[in-house]
Design an enzyme around this catalytic site. Structure first.
Site, short mmCIF file in Angstrom:
data_model
loop_
_atom_site.label_atom_id
_atom_site.label_comp_id
_atom_site.label_asym_id
_atom_site.label_seq_id
_atom_site.Cartn_x
_atom_site.Cartn_y
_atom_site.Cartn_z
N GLY B 31 26.92 5.70 -41.11
CA GLY B 31 26.97 6.57 -39.94
C GLY B 31 28.32 6.62 -39.26
O GLY B 31 28.54 7.49 -38.41
N CYS B 240 4.18 30.04 -46.44
CA CYS B 240 5.12 30.87 -47.20
C CYS B 240 4.36 32.10 -47.72
O CYS B 240 3.28 31.97 -48.29
CB CYS B 240 5.71 30.08 -48.36
#
Lengths: 190, 290
Positions: B31, B240
């Site tokens: 990070g 979808c």
């Protein structure tokens, strides 16, 4: 050591072999303790082929390298000078350091980075006799559960973990094998 | 065939070594944004120069590369980057998530779970999550060093005060291993839960901003939130229209000027795979498979 020995032993196909060697380093650093095979280098003794490949892949004229007494030998110096061109440095300036665990002591001589730039710490390449059998169990980022590993020593690596986000990162090399231990890994004696 | 005039994977070896060193430090400090000497690439900033440099430093001749742009394999950015590496590295390419060993992505994580033998490379525009709150690099660097992330929580709180909920829907900030706050690149927050505990290596490259960062496999990545306003991975409340998937991230497509619209999977490979398996959606041609 003859001239020919110094000039040989590097990557024959540098871009491709360096790419494969880097992937071994990347996998090793991403999955601490897991052993990867790394090939392509044939450096002079006592440098292992694995450590030689790491040097060829990561070290160059921009990265001061500290040779611990175990590896501060004319043949090694000349091979590194020709193939990597890395300036040799004292521990305090070292971006990379190379040697056996005993020869690299004290680790406190190497930079651990600064709070604003923790990446400015030394990466130590530690030459080992073998990367097995395991004597420690690792946990931390990169490890799903627990990863057995062979470490040269455990207490000082636990102390290194406590410095996070500062600290040293280690590659352990033996023969054609490499494993790594970043500063995030928590070792525990088996 | 690779272009003989270029080095393998375009970049010279010294540049690759520099990027490789940054990638290893990135993995060692999950990070944390490692500065690197980003090169000019033969494409404009904003088109994935950071991701391309990371991919170039990672590729081996044996790799199979997939490139996606917002989940799609067939958009300009994805096609041109794929062609770039076909020409300069001579690597195999694929549109199938499972077939690829390196996946470069702009703003999505594939729907299909990634495996240990894969690397996911993100293109990042603004790597610094605190940048829009504090423009000075000298200050944000100090804030990371001191773990001073209060400002980020204030921003999320202001979202709640203004909108009643955390309105940030993409580039949603995360905390990596309880230490660094990281910008996951502008992926939808729907993808945030996939960042943590992923089997694949995740590498992030920001070319213009000259930063590289990384998340090793199986790393704790937590989206910032509040106890009374927990993080929620949201998506359009539809299925979808082509494959009927109820749990994939959807793009909204305007189909006419009378308010007609459809929702389709943003991950084209995932949608095509489902359709090949015989799944149908609201707008599938009648009698297509079923």
């Amino acid at each position: 050591m003859t001239q020919a020995d110094i000039l040989s032993g590097g990557f024959a196909e540098a871009p491709q072999q360096a790419a494969r060697a880097f992937r071994a380093c990347l996998e090793a650093m991403a999955r601490p303790g897991r052993i990867q095979r790394i090939e392509g280098a044939h450096p002079p003794a006592p440098l292992s082929p694995a450590a030689g490949a790491v040097l060829l892949t990561l070290v160059d004229s921009t990265t001061p390298l500290c040779l611990a007494p175990s590896h501060d030998l004319p043949a090694v110096r000349q091979w590194i000078a020709f193939h990597c061109g890395a300036p040799l440095a004292e521990p305090a300036q070292a971006v990379f350091a190379l040697g056996t665990w005993e020869a690299l002591q004290p680790l406190s001589a190497f930079p651990i980075g600064t709070p604003q730039y923790p990446d400015r710490s030394t990466t130590l390449i530690v030459e080992m006799n073998a990367l097995s059998p395991p004597n420690a169990v690792l946990t931390g980022p990169g490890i799903e559960d627990r990863q057995p590993a062979r470490l040269p020593e455990i207490d000082s690596l636990i102390a290194n973990r406590e410095l996070f986000p500062l600290g040293h990162d280690f590659f352990f090399t033996a023969g054609f094998e490499i494993a790594a231990l970043p500063r995030t890994t928590e070792p525990e004696a088996l | 065939m690779s272009e003989a005039a270029y080095n393998f994977a375009y970049l010279d070896e010294a540049t690759k070594r520099m990027i490789r060193r940054a990638l290893l430090k990135g993995l060692a400090i999950p990070g944390y944004q490692v500065p690197f000497a980003s090169r000019e690439m033969p494409m404009p900033y904003g088109w994935g120069t950071g991701g391309v440099q990371v991919t170039a430093a990672c590729l081996t001749p044996e790799d199979c590369l997939k490139v996606i742009d917002q989940g799609a394999d067939d958009t300009t950015n994805a096609v041109s980057i794929r062609k770039f590496f076909e020409r300069t590295a001579g690597v195999a390419t694929s549109e199938h998530t499972a077939a690829a060993s390196v996946i470069q992505t702009r703003h999505r994580i594939p729907e299909q779970a990634l495996t240990e033998r894969q690397i996911l490379v993100y293109q990042v525009p603004i790597p610094e999550p605190l940048r829009f709150l504090e423009p000075r690099e000298s200050e944000t660097r100090k804030m990371h060093a001191l773990e001073e992330y209060g400002l980020m929580h204030v921003k999320l709180y202001e979202d709640i005060a203004r909108h009643g909920a955390i309105a940030t829907s993409y580039a949603y900030p995360v905390r990596v291993e309880g230490r660094y706050v990281m910008d996951p690149s502008p992926i939808p927050k729907f993808d945030n839960p996939k960042l943590g505990g992923m089997a694949a290596i995740q590498l992030f490259g920001a070319g213009r901003e000259q930063r590289i960062y990384a998340v090793p496999p199986y790393t704790r990545v937590v989206s910032l939130d509040f106890e009374d306003h927990p993080f929620e991975a949201s998506k359009a409340a539809h299925d979808c229209d082509l494959c009927g998937a109820a749990h994939s991230y959807l793009d909204e497509v305007i189909t006419d000027d009378k308010g007609g619209r459809m929702f389709v999977c943003s991950d084209t490979d995932f949608c095509a795979m489902r359709r090949a398996e015989g799944h149908v959606g609201r707008l599938s041609p009648k009698g297509a498979a079923a």
